[in-house]
Write a protein that holds these residues in place. Structure first.
Motif, PDB file in Angstrom:
ATOM      1  N   GLY A 261       0.800  -1.227   0.000  1.00 36.46           N
ATOM      2  CA  GLY A 261       0.000   0.000   0.000  1.00 36.46           C
ATOM      3  C   GLY A 261       0.831   1.275   0.000  1.00 36.46           C
ATOM      4  O   GLY A 261       0.301   2.378   0.071  1.00 36.46           O
ATOM      5  N   PRO A 278      -3.763   0.965   1.815  1.00 34.17           N
ATOM      6  CA  PRO A 278      -3.556  -0.405   1.345  1.00 34.17           C
ATOM      7  C   PRO A 278      -4.520  -0.929   0.275  1.00 34.17           C
ATOM      8  O   PRO A 278      -4.300  -2.035  -0.228  1.00 34.17           O
ATOM      9  CB  PRO A 278      -3.678  -1.227   2.636  1.00 34.17           C
ATOM     10  N   SER A 286      -1.515   1.420  -4.923  1.00 31.09           N
ATOM     11  CA  SER A 286      -2.476   1.965  -3.972  1.00 31.09           C
ATOM     12  C   SER A 286      -3.407   2.953  -4.693  1.00 31.09           C
ATOM     13  O   SER A 286      -2.943   3.921  -5.304  1.00 31.09           O
ATOM     14  CB  SER A 286      -1.705   2.698  -2.869  1.00 31.09           C
TER      15      SER A 286
END
Ligand code: DON
Length: 432
Positions: A261, A278, A286
């Protein structure tokens, strides 16, 4: 005044908080066990000053954001030529975990896809997996300016399930790219991906890249400017995998993302950005990380190809201070293009003066190219029967190893003007 930037960061974060698109990485259970709503945003300036917003203390695994740093370590330890012999620098246009090598060269296409990243691990000289990992761990920590931890559960899980990466490592061995034991190299790769960072760590690591390899807070050089230049180059072209074109167009910063993420982005010379969120898109980036970077780039004007000022602004003022004496006051950063403008201006006008005074006391920074060009200018003026004087109280124009005695250097403009007046008078007398 710092509150203005802080408010801006909080506002950007708030704008993107409601975006719940994307999905958690779930190829191992540990990555799916995180809070999907987390959003951390950090910005480090080149001097190390940090702005942070939201979940900036949440640790997550660095995953593929590690790849540029391992590549940098390989370059640092064995040099560019040896690294280039094993890993290319061409965008692959493929997914990060493609089991492929470049058809023409039999090398991984670049160090940002898994094949190139695993090859990069194998290039770090070391006696064992532990030895290689220790070097890498220390190198990453030096970029971040603190000792980073490792998520042992993520590491163990990746190691137990990483058949695709195993396939890649054995394929590389069959092509003669990997010299060592593939299992040992994979072990280091899995550990490197499991190093824990926060968005602030990523911003700090990016800022060290932005500073050409110097960690801003300690002033410590982690690696050379040449290593950083090469690393940033592959981040531009390959850092966002098959989304690199879109990223460069919209955001315009060398960057790297990871399935944990995280995204790190670098504006060379200026700042580093770290984002954590995330939920991922189908390319493994991300979702909110990309959106936040887009917004920041657009509203703060961070695109590295934006042309903000014309290079002729290097000449702050040009005027005739006395009959036959022309003064050029320079300011800002003197690099190639600005210096070239200065030379062309002086050349165009040299029929109108006997003595030119170059006033450089307000110049912030000057590179070796500009120094050489200005040294050449003084010779050029002499050959043309003119004289060049310098007001350079801090000796910024001195070319290393060349004595300044060939040039007449003054601490103040008044002193230079006095010298110029007598030079003009001497010339006029000798002309009859
Ligand atoms: O190699 C892997 O599959 C992971 N440990 C890292 C992949 C990754 O982060 C890809 N980036 N978006």
């Amino acid at each position: 005044m710092a509150e203005l930037v802080q408010e801006y960061l909080d506002q950007i974060r708030a704008e993107h908080l409601g975006n719940t698109g994307g999905a958690l990485a779930d190829y191992i259970p540990e990555l799916a066990r995180v809070d999907p709503s987390a959003l951390g945003l950090s910005l480090s300036l080149a001097d190390g000053y940090i702005y942070e917003s939201g979940d900036f203390t949440t640790e997550f695994t660095i995953q593929s954001v590690s790849k540029p740093f391992t590549y940098a370590l390989a370059l640092d330890r064995i040099g560019q030529q040896a690294v280039d012999a094993k890993i290319g620098v061409e965008p692959s246009g493929e997914a990060f975990n493609e089991i492929s090598v470049d058809k023409a060269t039999d090398r991984p296409k670049n160090p940002m896809i898994n094949a190139g990243a695993i090859a990069a691990v194998s290039l770090i000289p070391g006696t064992s997996a532990d030895d290689r990992f220790a070097q890498l761990h220390e190198f990453y920590s030096a970029f971040a300016g603190r000792r980073l931890g490792v998520d042992h559960d993520v590491y163990a899980s990746e190691k137990a399930t990483g058949s695709r990466n195993r396939a890649i490592a054995y394929m590389l061995q069959s092509f003669g790219v990997l010299d060592g034991d593939p299992e040992e190299i994979l072990d280091v790769y899995f550990r490197q991906c499991a190093i824990k960072v926060t968005s602030t760590d990523l911003a700090r690591m990016a800022a060290t890249l932005a500073r050409g390899g110097v960690e801003p807070r300690s002033g410590r050089r982690v690696t050379s400017a040449a290593v950083v230049q090469r690393t940033l180059s592959v981040m531009v072209t390959c850092g966002m995998y098959d989304a690199a074109g879109d990223w460069v167009s919209a955001v315009g910063m060398p960057a790297k993302s990871g399935v944990g993420g995280g995204i790190t982005a670098v504006l060379p010379g200026q700042l580093g950005i770290g984002v954590y969120s995330p939920l991922l898109d189908d390319k493994g980036h991300s979702v909110r990380g990309v959106e936040v970077c887009r917004s920041m780039s657009a509203s703060l004007g961070l695109h590295f190809l934006s042309v903000t000022r014309e290079s002729r602004s290097t000449i702050r003022a040009a005027y005739d201070a006395r009959p036959g004496v022309r003064v050029y006051e320079l300011h800002g950063d003197l690099l190639f293009a600005g210096t070239e403008q200065v030379l062309r201006n002086i050349e165009r006008e040299y029929d109108d003066f006997d003595v030119a005074i170059l006033e450089v006391s307000r110049v912030d920074d000057i590179d070796a190219t500009a120094r050489r060009m200005l040294a050449g200018m003084r010779e050029f003026l002499n050959v043309a029967g003119r004289e060049g004087l310098l007001v350079d109280p801090d000796d910024t124009l001195r070319v290393a190893g060349v004595p300044n005695s060939t040039a007449r250097v003054f601490g103040t403009l008044d002193d230079a003007l006095l010298a110029a007046e007598s030079a003009v008078a001497a010339r006029r007398n000798s002309d009859g």
